[in-house]
Motif scaffolding. Structure first.
Motif, PDB file in Angstrom:
ATOM      1  N   LEU A  17      28.092  66.015  17.321  1.00  0.00           N
ATOM      2  CA  LEU A  17      27.195  66.691  16.394  1.00  0.00           C
ATOM      3  C   LEU A  17      27.807  68.054  16.084  1.00  0.00           C
ATOM      4  O   LEU A  17      28.134  68.807  17.009  1.00  0.00           O
ATOM      5  N   VAL A  18      27.956  68.377  14.812  1.00  0.00           N
ATOM      6  CA  VAL A  18      28.624  69.616  14.417  1.00  0.00           C
ATOM      7  C   VAL A  18      27.646  70.484  13.637  1.00  0.00           C
ATOM      8  O   VAL A  18      27.131  70.071  12.586  1.00  0.00           O
ATOM      9  N   SER A  19      27.373  71.691  14.152  1.00  0.00           N
ATOM     10  CA  SER A  19      26.430  72.605  13.521  1.00  0.00           C
ATOM     11  C   SER A  19      27.056  73.985  13.400  1.00  0.00           C
ATOM     12  O   SER A  19      28.105  74.272  14.003  1.00  0.00           O
ATOM     13  N   ASN A  20      26.410  74.851  12.613  1.00  0.00           N
ATOM     14  CA  ASN A  20      26.926  76.213  12.462  1.00  0.00           C
ATOM     15  C   ASN A  20      26.248  77.200  13.405  1.00  0.00           C
ATOM     16  O   ASN A  20      26.592  78.383  13.411  1.00  0.00           O
ATOM     17  N   ARG A  72      30.488  81.799   9.088  1.00  0.00           N
ATOM     18  CA  ARG A  72      29.737  81.403   7.908  1.00  0.00           C
ATOM     19  C   ARG A  72      30.145  82.189   6.677  1.00  0.00           C
ATOM     20  O   ARG A  72      29.946  81.751   5.558  1.00  0.00           O
ATOM     21  N   ALA A  73      30.746  83.380   6.877  1.00  0.00           N
ATOM     22  CA  ALA A  73      31.060  84.248   5.745  1.00  0.00           C
ATOM     23  C   ALA A  73      32.544  84.285   5.393  1.00  0.00           C
ATOM     24  O   ALA A  73      32.913  84.779   4.335  1.00  0.00           O
ATOM     25  N   LYS A 105      28.926  74.226   5.591  1.00  0.00           N
ATOM     26  CA  LYS A 105      30.275  74.388   6.151  1.00  0.00           C
ATOM     27  C   LYS A 105      30.617  73.317   7.181  1.00  0.00           C
ATOM     28  O   LYS A 105      31.702  72.735   7.131  1.00  0.00           O
ATOM     29  N   PRO A 106      29.742  73.034   8.157  1.00  0.00           N
ATOM     30  CA  PRO A 106      30.058  71.955   9.088  1.00  0.00           C
ATOM     31  C   PRO A 106      30.239  70.596   8.402  1.00  0.00           C
ATOM     32  O   PRO A 106      31.084  69.800   8.835  1.00  0.00           O
ATOM     33  N   VAL A 107      29.460  70.340   7.356  1.00  0.00           N
ATOM     34  CA  VAL A 107      29.620  69.079   6.623  1.00  0.00           C
ATOM     35  C   VAL A 107      31.014  68.995   6.004  1.00  0.00           C
ATOM     36  O   VAL A 107      31.686  67.962   6.068  1.00  0.00           O
ATOM     37  N   PRO A 120      35.969  56.444  12.461  1.00  0.00           N
ATOM     38  CA  PRO A 120      35.439  55.515  11.449  1.00  0.00           C
ATOM     39  C   PRO A 120      34.034  55.837  10.942  1.00  0.00           C
ATOM     40  O   PRO A 120      33.708  55.531   9.791  1.00  0.00           O
ATOM     41  N   LEU A 121      33.191  56.441  11.795  1.00  0.00           N
ATOM     42  CA  LEU A 121      31.795  56.660  11.421  1.00  0.00           C
ATOM     43  C   LEU A 121      31.569  58.147  11.179  1.00  0.00           C
ATOM     44  O   LEU A 121      31.625  58.955  12.108  1.00  0.00           O
ATOM     45  N   ARG A 122      31.318  58.497   9.923  1.00  0.00           N
ATOM     46  CA  ARG A 122      31.159  59.905   9.536  1.00  0.00           C
ATOM     47  C   ARG A 122      29.840  60.042   8.776  1.00  0.00           C
ATOM     48  O   ARG A 122      29.617  59.339   7.783  1.00  0.00           O
ATOM     49  N   TYR A 123      28.991  60.965   9.245  1.00  0.00           N
ATOM     50  CA  TYR A 123      27.666  61.157   8.663  1.00  0.00           C
ATOM     51  C   TYR A 123      27.465  62.629   8.323  1.00  0.00           C
ATOM     52  O   TYR A 123      27.982  63.513   9.006  1.00  0.00           O
ATOM     53  N   SER A 124      26.674  62.881   7.293  1.00  0.00           N
ATOM     54  CA  SER A 124      26.433  64.259   6.848  1.00  0.00           C
ATOM     55  C   SER A 124      24.961  64.455   6.525  1.00  0.00           C
ATOM     56  O   SER A 124      24.323  63.567   5.954  1.00  0.00           O
ATOM     57  N   MET A 125      24.439  65.628   6.891  1.00  0.00           N
ATOM     58  CA  MET A 125      23.093  66.012   6.472  1.00  0.00           C
ATOM     59  C   MET A 125      23.178  67.399   5.845  1.00  0.00           C
ATOM     60  O   MET A 125      23.650  68.349   6.473  1.00  0.00           O
ATOM     61  N   ILE A 126      22.728  67.503   4.602  1.00  0.00           N
ATOM     62  CA  ILE A 126      22.710  68.786   3.901  1.00  0.00           C
ATOM     63  C   ILE A 126      21.266  69.257   3.823  1.00  0.00           C
ATOM     64  O   ILE A 126      20.448  68.665   3.120  1.00  0.00           O
ATOM     65  N   GLU A 127      20.970  70.324   4.560  1.00  0.00           N
ATOM     66  CA  GLU A 127      19.612  70.856   4.610  1.00  0.00           C
ATOM     67  C   GLU A 127      19.480  72.022   3.631  1.00  0.00           C
ATOM     68  O   GLU A 127      19.192  73.150   3.993  1.00  0.00           O
ATOM     69  N   GLY A 128      19.714  71.699   2.370  1.00  0.00           N
ATOM     70  CA  GLY A 128      19.696  72.722   1.344  1.00  0.00           C
ATOM     71  C   GLY A 128      21.100  73.117   0.954  1.00  0.00           C
ATOM     72  O   GLY A 128      22.010  73.150   1.790  1.00  0.00           O
TER      73      GLY A 128
END
Length: 383
Positions: A17-20, A72-73, A105-107, A120-128
């Motif tokens: 899980l990749v987060s900022n 982030r900047a 950025k993590p996405v 092989p398995l890549r997932y993305s969630m964009i929360e805005g």
């Protein structure tokens, strides 16, 4: 086949899980992490800002904290490329077979790094869509330039994703219309979910009437509009309280500490700064306010406030308008309009019974839309 039932199987055994922010993993992903771990998956929780408390909290969820560099900047191309390459190497070292990235950025970085690593398995969630797509109709040259770059990067990264999760129809239109992601792999969620038992219905607060804003202290979050509305209200009623809950942010549009301190010193607002758990602050408020023109997904803070049974005042803006049925559980106001915001506040001051009735409506909507167990089930089914 292991002891888990077939309907509880997921197509991976080692998930990154990749987060900022480590904070977001603890506060916004805890239920998801626990659920995935319960299915026999080893979870590696990537974040750039671990410290002892957040590391312990992530470990308590059953995940392994992994630090990685991310600003982030920053806009230094060489530095950003190095981050992607280091992520790729770390994914390979850990032998993960799936990567799930959150936030812009993590996405971008996580998606590209996972593709380079052959995962092989890549997932993305964009929360805005965030800062570069914000502005409420007013764009600087810098923001326009950044939007061009970020759009291309997102298009590349989402092209590598097997599944893309979005939180509102506006983002669907933004990311699908220019073919940043194929519509067949996109799932639009009603929110990221709230633990309705923890964020349970709280008593209505009518004395003193208290308006609370919980947000990163960015101008696009409507902080200046909230303060301007507070001035208008307090010019007629000195007994109304205004709270701003959130920490100083390292961001191009961050509100300067000196200004916040000035508002506190003149008695206009109360500001506890960043708090580990906002629940008690919202519970003791009458109305939750988010006058944002930031490009939101669907604000978690608003979902939590609704679950606690608080009426909502927010803007008729992307990601915000989805949380309010105008006149039912709160009021929608135009962006960048402190006068309209103050007028909405006065409706609760003049008719305090609305705090109870609209708060109850908020709780009802939260139960219908934001149950984290239902949303996690939807996400895991889509994976």
């Amino acid at each position: 086949m292991n002891a888990l039932s077939s309907e509880r199987e997921v197509p991976f055994r080692r998930l990154a899980l990749v987060s900022n922010q480590a904070f977001s993993l603890c506060n916004f992903r805890s239920d998801f992490i626990r659920e995935v771990v319960s299915r026999g998956v080893q979870v590696y929780a990537f974040a750039p800002d671990y410290e002892s408390e957040t590391r312990s909290r992530v470990e308590a969820l059953g995940a392994i904290p992994v630090s990685f560099a991310l600003s982030r900047a920053s806009m230094n191309p060489a530095r950003e490329l190095l981050i992607v390459l280091k992520l790729m190497r770390k994914f390979s070292e850990l032998n993960v077979d799936a990567v799930f990235s959150f936030f812009i950025k993590p996405v971008i970085y996580g998606g590209i790094a996972a593709w380079l690593a052959g995962i092989p398995l890549r997932y993305s969630m964009i929360e805005g869509a965030g800062y570069v797509y914000s502005g409420g109709g007013r764009d600087s040259i810098l923001r326009f330039f950044l939007r061009h770059i970020v759009t291309r990067a997102i298009r590349l990264s989402l092209g590598f994703s097997r599944r893309v999760f979005l939180l509102n129809q506006d983002d669907f239109n933004l990311f699908i219309t220019p073919k940043m992601a194929r519509s067949g792999k996109v799932v639009v969620l009603p929110g990221i979910g709230v633990d309705l038992d923890y964020f349970s219905l709280s008593p209505a607060v009518q004395a003193p009437i208290t308006f609370v804003l919980v947000a990163r202290l960015l101008k696009e979050k409507g902080v200046y509009d909230f303060v301007a509305a507070a001035r208008l209200v307090r010019s007629r009623n000195k007994f109304v309280r205004f709270l701003i809950v959130g920490g100083i942010d390292q961001h191009p549009s961050a509100v300067p500490y000196a200004e916040i301190r000035q508002w506190v010193d003149e008695g206009l607002i109360q500001w506890p700064g960043h708090v580990a758990d906002v629940k008690s602050w919202v519970e003791n408020a009458s109305v939750f306010v988010l006058p944002s023109y930031y490009r939101e997904g669907l604000p978690r803070s608003t979902q939590e406030a609704m679950s606690l049974g608080k009426p909502i005042i927010t803007t008729d803006w992307i990601g915000c308008r989805e949380t309010v049925m105008d006149g039912v559980n709160g009021f929608l106001v135009p962006v960048r309009d402190p006068t309209s915001l103050a007028a909405a506040m006065f409706r609760f001051i003049e008719r305090p019974a609305l705090i109870n009735s609209m708060g109850a409506a908020s709780r009802c909507l939260a139960e219908q839309r934001y149950d984290v167990s239902v949303i996690n089930s939807t996400v895991l089914s889509a994976l």
